[in-house]
Scaffold this motif. Structure first.
Motif, PDB file in Angstrom:
ATOM      1  N   THR A 213       2.523   1.535  -3.653  1.00 25.05           N
ATOM      2  CA  THR A 213       1.492   2.115  -4.589  1.00 25.05           C
ATOM      3  C   THR A 213       1.023   3.575  -4.278  1.00 25.05           C
ATOM      4  OG1 THR A 213      -0.199   0.938  -3.385  1.00 25.05           O
ATOM      5  CG2 THR A 213       0.715  -0.052  -5.336  1.00 25.05           C
ATOM      6  N   GLY A 214       0.970   3.986  -2.910  1.00 23.38           N
ATOM      7  CA  GLY A 214       0.260   5.188  -2.349  1.00 23.38           C
ATOM      8  C   GLY A 214       1.540   6.249  -2.859  1.00 23.38           C
TER       9      GLY A 214
ATOM     10  N   HIS B 238      -3.585  -0.608  -4.615  1.00 21.15           N
ATOM     11  CA  HIS B 238      -3.669  -0.040  -3.474  1.00 21.15           C
ATOM     12  C   HIS B 238      -5.089  -0.342  -2.865  1.00 21.15           C
ATOM     13  CE1 HIS B 238      -2.407   3.219  -0.794  1.00 21.15           C
ATOM     14  NE2 HIS B 238      -3.594   3.887  -0.663  1.00 21.15           N
TER      15      HIS B 238
ATOM     16  N   MET C  25       1.018  -1.075  -0.062  1.00 23.31           N
ATOM     17  CA  MET C  25       0.103   0.091   0.010  1.00 23.31           C
ATOM     18  C   MET C  25       0.933   1.335   0.056  1.00 23.31           C
ATOM     19  SD  MET C  25      -3.238  -0.612   2.600  1.00 23.31           S
ATOM     20  CE  MET C  25      -3.986   1.025   1.956  1.00 23.31           C
TER      21      MET C  25
ATOM     22  N   SER D  25      -5.137  -4.057  -1.633  1.00 27.28           N
ATOM     23  CA  SER D  25      -4.283  -4.233  -0.349  1.00 27.28           C
ATOM     24  C   SER D  25      -5.357  -3.563   0.791  1.00 27.28           C
ATOM     25  CB  SER D  25      -2.945  -3.381  -0.503  1.00 27.28           C
ATOM     26  OG  SER D  25      -2.257  -3.799  -1.511  1.00 27.28           O
TER      27      SER D  25
END
Length: 229
Positions: free
Chosen positions: A19-20, A72, A16, A75
């Protein structure tokens, strides 16, 4: 929680975070590009044209962003499932126990951001009703006399409506809280946080949240007040 679930939870948090981070990088560039609305219209129109003039690069970026967005969300859902399975019987009373509001509302702000992204695409990319007129907004670049989409006019006309401007401010509020906790959580998941020392990661997360909120919000506010025409 079992050891296997604990490892899965850490892995998902790192996923996460990565991807964040990709999404935050895009948001930063998008904000800088949007600031050109304060310049003469030709600048942002030419910028938008250049972004779309190389389809391979454009669609590669879009694909990376789409995959990062989906991963994201997946997850986040998987983490929620693991937490639920670790405690199938809920607490009789829910107490924050020192947890910040951002950490307890990540799902809410995430949903708000997702809805805002869909609305943003609906308005400025897909040009669906009531924004169909945007298809006819064109301008000419003085250097080549080429007709290009008039992005400056789209932004001004699209954000002049107070309801639309309010929706954007609400979306930026969700971004503010989501980023504040997300950046802090990323450094925590990577083991880069030492609470006994200066909490630099928390200051960084809060500063970045404010930069995004103010940086994006100034645009609809300026347009609504007539400062940008």
């Amino acid at each position: 929680m079992t050891e296997r679930n604990a490892i899965s939870t850490i892995g998902l948090k790192i996923l996460m975070g990565i991807t964040g981070f990709i999404l935050v990088g895009y948001v930063s560039l998008h904000m800088l590009g949007n600031w050109q609305v304060f310049l003469p219209a030709v600048y942002i129109n030419q910028y938008a044209y250049l972004l779309k003039s190389i389809p391979l690069v454009l669609w590669t970026v879009r694909l990376v962003l789409f995959v990062a967005f989906v991963v994201h969300i997946w997850s986040a859902i998987r983490l929620a499932q693991l937490r639920r399975s670790a405690r199938p019987v809920p607490y009789d009373q829910r107490k924050p126990n020192g947890a910040s509001w951002e950490s307890r509302s990540m799902l809410l702000t995430g949903i708000g951001l997702g809805l805002f992204v869909v609305f943003h695409l609906y308005q400025f990319t897909w040009h669906l009703p009531p924004f169909s007129a945007f298809e006819g907004f064109t301008a000419r670049l003085s250097e080549t006399s080429r007709s290009v989409p008039d992005v400056h006019r789209m932004m001004v006309e699209g954000l002049r409506n107070l309801w639309v401007a309010g929706a954007y401010l609400l979306g930026m509020g969700c971004l503010f809280f989501h980023v504040r906790h997300g950046i802090d959580g990323l450094f925590s998941s990577l083991g880069l946080v030492n609470r006994r020392s200066f909490p630099w990661e928390r200051w960084l997360a809060h500063a970045l949240g404010w930069v995004f909120f103010l940086g994006f919000s100034i645009i609809p506010v300026a347009i609504a007040l007539g400062w940008v025409r």
